[in-house]
Design a protein around this motif. Structure first.
Motif, PDB file in Angstrom:
ATOM      1  N   LYS A 117      12.027 -31.148  43.854  1.00 17.30           N
ATOM      2  CA  LYS A 117      11.796 -31.747  42.377  1.00 17.30           C
ATOM      3  C   LYS A 117      10.365 -32.881  42.349  1.00 17.30           C
ATOM      4  O   LYS A 117       9.967 -33.192  43.356  1.00 17.30           O
ATOM      5  CB  LYS A 117      12.886 -32.534  42.014  1.00 17.30           C
ATOM      6  N   ILE A 118       9.597 -32.526  41.312  1.00 18.88           N
ATOM      7  CA  ILE A 118       8.628 -33.171  41.098  1.00 18.88           C
ATOM      8  C   ILE A 118       8.955 -33.866  39.537  1.00 18.88           C
ATOM      9  O   ILE A 118       8.828 -33.050  38.678  1.00 18.88           O
ATOM     10  CB  ILE A 118       7.336 -32.692  41.147  1.00 18.88           C
ATOM     11  N   VAL A 119       8.828 -35.205  39.417  1.00 17.44           N
ATOM     12  CA  VAL A 119       9.056 -35.753  38.194  1.00 17.44           C
ATOM     13  C   VAL A 119       7.602 -36.594  37.803  1.00 17.44           C
ATOM     14  O   VAL A 119       7.481 -37.549  38.683  1.00 17.44           O
ATOM     15  CB  VAL A 119      10.107 -36.417  37.848  1.00 17.44           C
ATOM     16  N   PHE A 120       6.946 -36.772  37.005  1.00 20.66           N
ATOM     17  CA  PHE A 120       5.679 -37.546  36.535  1.00 20.66           C
ATOM     18  C   PHE A 120       5.686 -37.850  35.247  1.00 20.66           C
ATOM     19  O   PHE A 120       6.444 -37.525  34.201  1.00 20.66           O
ATOM     20  CB  PHE A 120       4.367 -36.851  36.765  1.00 20.66           C
ATOM     21  N   THR A 121       5.039 -39.295  35.023  1.00 16.37           N
ATOM     22  CA  THR A 121       4.983 -39.620  33.879  1.00 16.37           C
ATOM     23  C   THR A 121       3.462 -39.829  33.295  1.00 16.37           C
ATOM     24  O   THR A 121       2.668 -40.009  34.247  1.00 16.37           O
ATOM     25  CB  THR A 121       5.415 -41.170  33.545  1.00 16.37           C
ATOM     26  N   THR A 122       3.256 -39.758  32.101  1.00 12.89           N
ATOM     27  CA  THR A 122       1.856 -39.704  31.584  1.00 12.89           C
ATOM     28  C   THR A 122       1.901 -40.294  30.064  1.00 12.89           C
ATOM     29  O   THR A 122       2.492 -40.007  29.407  1.00 12.89           O
ATOM     30  CB  THR A 122       1.205 -38.431  31.857  1.00 12.89           C
ATOM     31  N   ARG A 123       0.646 -40.819  29.593  1.00 11.13           N
ATOM     32  CA  ARG A 123       0.371 -40.964  28.117  1.00 11.13           C
ATOM     33  C   ARG A 123       0.095 -39.660  27.550  1.00 11.13           C
ATOM     34  O   ARG A 123       0.028 -39.624  26.347  1.00 11.13           O
ATOM     35  CB  ARG A 123      -0.548 -41.942  28.013  1.00 11.13           C
ATOM     36  N   SER A 124      -0.592 -38.725  28.302  1.00 10.73           N
ATOM     37  CA  SER A 124      -1.024 -37.679  27.682  1.00 10.73           C
ATOM     38  C   SER A 124      -0.373 -36.150  27.926  1.00 10.73           C
ATOM     39  O   SER A 124       0.185 -35.815  28.826  1.00 10.73           O
ATOM     40  CB  SER A 124      -2.306 -37.371  28.402  1.00 10.73           C
ATOM     41  N   ARG A 125      -0.002 -35.837  26.475  1.00 10.33           N
ATOM     42  CA  ARG A 125       0.760 -34.440  26.445  1.00 10.33           C
ATOM     43  C   ARG A 125       0.005 -33.399  27.320  1.00 10.33           C
ATOM     44  O   ARG A 125       0.449 -32.718  27.711  1.00 10.33           O
ATOM     45  CB  ARG A 125       0.659 -34.024  25.024  1.00 10.33           C
ATOM     46  N   GLU A 126      -1.411 -33.391  27.141  1.00 10.67           N
ATOM     47  CA  GLU A 126      -2.418 -32.658  27.874  1.00 10.67           C
ATOM     48  C   GLU A 126      -2.123 -32.421  29.288  1.00 10.67           C
ATOM     49  O   GLU A 126      -2.302 -31.330  30.139  1.00 10.67           O
ATOM     50  CB  GLU A 126      -3.847 -32.875  27.415  1.00 10.67           C
ATOM     51  N   ALA A 127      -1.827 -33.432  29.851  1.00  7.74           N
ATOM     52  CA  ALA A 127      -1.555 -33.715  31.266  1.00  7.74           C
ATOM     53  C   ALA A 127      -0.322 -32.959  31.778  1.00  7.74           C
ATOM     54  O   ALA A 127      -0.262 -32.518  32.731  1.00  7.74           O
ATOM     55  CB  ALA A 127      -1.454 -35.322  31.731  1.00  7.74           C
ATOM     56  N   CYS A 128       0.488 -32.418  30.682  1.00  7.47           N
ATOM     57  CA  CYS A 128       1.621 -31.814  31.144  1.00  7.47           C
ATOM     58  C   CYS A 128       1.526 -30.329  30.843  1.00  7.47           C
ATOM     59  O   CYS A 128       2.387 -29.271  30.957  1.00  7.47           O
ATOM     60  CB  CYS A 128       2.788 -32.109  30.056  1.00  7.47           C
ATOM     61  N   GLY A 129       0.387 -29.839  30.688  1.00 10.59           N
ATOM     62  CA  GLY A 129      -0.035 -28.463  30.424  1.00 10.59           C
ATOM     63  C   GLY A 129      -0.037 -27.619  31.588  1.00 10.59           C
ATOM     64  O   GLY A 129      -0.456 -26.357  31.490  1.00 10.59           O
ATOM     65  N   SER A 130       0.007 -28.265  32.664  1.00 15.43           N
ATOM     66  CA  SER A 130      -0.291 -27.190  34.036  1.00 15.43           C
ATOM     67  C   SER A 130       0.619 -25.938  34.008  1.00 15.43           C
ATOM     68  O   SER A 130       1.886 -26.204  33.841  1.00 15.43           O
ATOM     69  CB  SER A 130      -0.165 -28.191  35.197  1.00 15.43           C
ATOM     70  N   LYS A 131       0.315 -25.017  34.735  1.00 18.42           N
ATOM     71  CA  LYS A 131       1.097 -23.897  34.927  1.00 18.42           C
ATOM     72  C   LYS A 131       2.517 -24.256  35.673  1.00 18.42           C
ATOM     73  O   LYS A 131       3.605 -23.242  35.687  1.00 18.42           O
ATOM     74  CB  LYS A 131       0.455 -22.725  35.613  1.00 18.42           C
ATOM     75  N   TRP A 132       2.249 -25.509  36.387  1.00 19.57           N
ATOM     76  CA  TRP A 132       3.450 -25.684  37.510  1.00 19.57           C
ATOM     77  C   TRP A 132       4.473 -26.619  36.820  1.00 19.57           C
ATOM     78  O   TRP A 132       5.564 -26.837  37.418  1.00 19.57           O
ATOM     79  CB  TRP A 132       3.023 -26.119  38.873  1.00 19.57           C
ATOM     80  N   VAL A 133       4.352 -27.084  35.671  1.00 14.87           N
ATOM     81  CA  VAL A 133       5.112 -27.703  35.016  1.00 14.87           C
ATOM     82  C   VAL A 133       6.163 -26.931  34.346  1.00 14.87           C
ATOM     83  O   VAL A 133       5.914 -26.160  33.348  1.00 14.87           O
ATOM     84  CB  VAL A 133       4.757 -28.569  33.769  1.00 14.87           C
ATOM     85  N   ASP A 134       7.608 -27.090  34.631  1.00 13.61           N
ATOM     86  CA  ASP A 134       8.590 -26.482  34.032  1.00 13.61           C
ATOM     87  C   ASP A 134       9.175 -26.764  32.648  1.00 13.61           C
ATOM     88  O   ASP A 134       9.592 -25.923  31.968  1.00 13.61           O
ATOM     89  CB  ASP A 134       9.794 -25.993  35.155  1.00 13.61           C
ATOM     90  N   ALA A 135       9.249 -28.098  32.612  1.00 16.92           N
ATOM     91  CA  ALA A 135       9.830 -28.622  31.339  1.00 16.92           C
ATOM     92  C   ALA A 135       8.957 -29.971  31.028  1.00 16.92           C
ATOM     93  O   ALA A 135       8.628 -30.514  31.667  1.00 16.92           O
ATOM     94  CB  ALA A 135      11.287 -28.943  31.666  1.00 16.92           C
ATOM     95  N   VAL A 136       9.047 -30.411  29.578  1.00 15.55           N
ATOM     96  CA  VAL A 136       8.476 -31.620  29.200  1.00 15.55           C
ATOM     97  C   VAL A 136       9.359 -32.253  28.308  1.00 15.55           C
ATOM     98  O   VAL A 136      10.014 -31.655  27.378  1.00 15.55           O
ATOM     99  CB  VAL A 136       7.065 -31.056  28.434  1.00 15.55           C
ATOM    100  N   GLU A 137       9.294 -33.491  28.422  1.00 12.63           N
ATOM    101  CA  GLU A 137      10.118 -34.330  27.545  1.00 12.63           C
ATOM    102  C   GLU A 137       9.110 -35.485  26.974  1.00 12.63           C
ATOM    103  O   GLU A 137       8.688 -36.024  27.525  1.00 12.63           O
ATOM    104  CB  GLU A 137      11.551 -34.960  28.145  1.00 12.63           C
ATOM    105  N   GLU A 138       9.469 -35.764  25.857  1.00 11.41           N
ATOM    106  CA  GLU A 138       8.528 -36.811  25.059  1.00 11.41           C
ATOM    107  C   GLU A 138       9.662 -38.210  24.895  1.00 11.41           C
ATOM    108  O   GLU A 138      10.523 -38.055  24.526  1.00 11.41           O
ATOM    109  CB  GLU A 138       8.095 -36.705  23.699  1.00 11.41           C
TER     110      GLU A 138
END
Length: 480
Positions: A251-272
């Motif tokens: 599992k990988i979980v990351f935090t970011t201020r940028s919604r664009e940083a969550c746009g990678s093909k390897w990101v399966d799910a995004v939560e705000e």
């Protein structure tokens, strides 16, 4: 006799300084170490004994003045002199043992209860955590991105996820890695932290060599990688991290201020992670300020709601402002706070800066503000040794006293105040601290830049931590 009198004065000062620190820790709900309480009890007993001896010094000196030679000195006077000599040694021994780096038992539950009490009870945060955990517990989600503005509680949520994985660790068998990303050089920053966590020897290798070493280690592991503070989209292959899959269970979980940083093909799910609603924000602020302060005057609750609204639903701002206002029990103080926040908000495009600056301005004295600013010289991921920090403050002349032990105790008291106010956070062992949050560090940099723009202490600002600067132009340093 003069030596004993001076030592007793210094011992009294140490007792008072230590007692203040102990009182503050107990106010946080923490239990002081037995040796600390024992020292205070012992010191008070010795201080009483020494004071009684000093009180009798006048009569003993009068008796001695009547003696023409040594043979006329009575046995009681000899006994008194011996008592003074022994008590002086006892006081000196006490003072050498009276500087404590750690005052309290490390109790994780009590620390969470006191430092992060409201965030664990907020309904919306509980719902979000349960949703995130359900997603991670399933086989469909290998990589999860959490995004939201600064100070909204992303790091706190990531910490809860880490603790949850630790609780089920014996069953799942995951190796858990938490990496705080503290540099614009994201790939190398993450690689270096993984090296440290996995005890891989650093040899100054290039990024591709590091990536190969990390890949060879992690491809045989079932890991959970938690990345806190990603600023832009990250390439897992460049770092050397195998992509999570249903087969490897990683599992990988990351935090970011940028919604664009969550746009990678390897990101399966995004939560705000969003700001708190008005009522939940008020509940946080109300709990941090405390019932005693809110009931100290009928008008204060209404004014407290105004201050809470100025925090914009950000948990960090609500906590810092709440701690700042928890000791303000007059209407005039609350009026002043509202006026300062309203006027400073008009001058700043960022609504968070005035709140943090207000909390900084309300620290008890210029000395502690200077000591806090000194902490910004360290990268945010560093655990700063309390003893080394106090030594630096004393060496720089920020904490002063003719007596070294008392100066050290003053330094430790300042660290305690900064922790209680939320500007610093303690490590698990309690012997070190680091910056509480990115926003606090950014606020400190903003204060420094304001001083630079106005010409005050401009030469003190040279570099920003964690930027991997390898050379410095003369224009950056200014006139020494």
């Amino acid at each position: 006799m003069d030596a004993l009198r001076m030592e007793v004065e210094n011992l009294n000062a140490m007792i008072n300084e230590l007692s203040k620190r102990v009182s503050k820790e107990k106010d946080r709900g923490l239990q002081t170490l037995p040796e600390v309480d024992e020292w205070i009890t012992w010191a008070e007993e010795v201080e009483t004994k020494a004071s009684n001896l000093l009180d009798g010094s006048i009569s003993e000196c009068h008796i001695l003045s009547k003696c023409d030679d040594f043979s006329e000195i009575s046995s009681s006077t000899h006994s008194y002199n011996e008592s003074v000599r022994m008590t002086l040694k006892e006081v000196e021994a006490l003072r050498s043992k009276g500087v404590f780096k750690v005052l309290v038992e490390r109790s994780p539950l009590s620390l969470v209860k006191k430092i992060l009490p409201p965030l664990q009870k907020i309904v919306s945060r509980e719902i979000l955590f349960e949703k995130v955990w359900k997603c991670l517990a399933g086989n469909q989600c290998g990589t999860l991105g959490l995004y939201g503005m600064a100070g909204v509680g992303k790091s706190n949520l990531l910490t809860r996820i880490k603790k949850k994985f630790e609780e089920v660790g014996d069953v799942s068998g995951h190796m858990i890695l938490l990496v705080v990303v503290a540099s614009d050089e994201v790939v190398e920053s993450i690689q270096d932290e993984i090296y440290k966590r996995c005890y891989i020897l650093l040899g100054g290798e290039a990024k591709d060599h590091k990536a190969k070493a990390i890949w060879n280690l992690l491809r045989r592991k079932r890991f959970v990688l938690l990345l806190d503070g990603i600023q832009k989209e990250v390439d897992l292959e460049e770092i050397g991290v195998p992509r999570p899959s249903r087969e490897n269970g990683c599992k990988i979980v990351f935090t970011t201020r940028s919604r664009e940083a969550c746009g990678s093909k390897w990101v399966d799910a995004v939560e705000e992670v969003t700001c708190l609603g008005p009522e939940e924000a008020w509940e946080v602020f109300e709990e941090v300020v405390g019932e005693t302060t809110l009931k100290s005057h009928p008008d204060i609750p209404q004014m407290a709601r105004i201050v809470a609204r100025k925090c914009g639903g950000l948990p960090l701002a609500l906590t810092l402002a709440g701690k700042t206002m928890s000791c303000k029990r007059t209407v005039r103080e609350w009026h002043h706070a509202i006026n300062v926040l309203v006027s400073s908000t008009k001058k700043n495009s960022s609504s968070e800066v005035p709140i943090l600056k207000f909390a900084y301005d309300n620290l008890p004295g210029e000395d502690i503000r200077s000591c806090f600013m000194y902490c910004t010289l360290f990268p945010k991921i560093w655990d700063i040794s309390k003893q080394e920090l106090v030594d630096c403050w004393i060496g720089e002349g920020m904490v002063k006293d003719e007596d070294r032990e008392i100066a050290e105790m003053k330094g430790y008291e300042m660290i305690g105040d900064l922790v209680i106010m939320g500007f610093l956070t303690e490590n698990e062992s309690g012997d070190g601290v680091k910056m509480m949050h990115d926003m606090v560090l950014e606020m400190a940099s903003w204060i420094a830049s304001q001083a630079s723009d106005s010409g005050r202490h401009a030469e003190n600002i040279v570099v920003k931590c964690g930027k991997r600067i390898i050379s410095c132009q003369r224009s950056m340093i200014g006139e020494w």
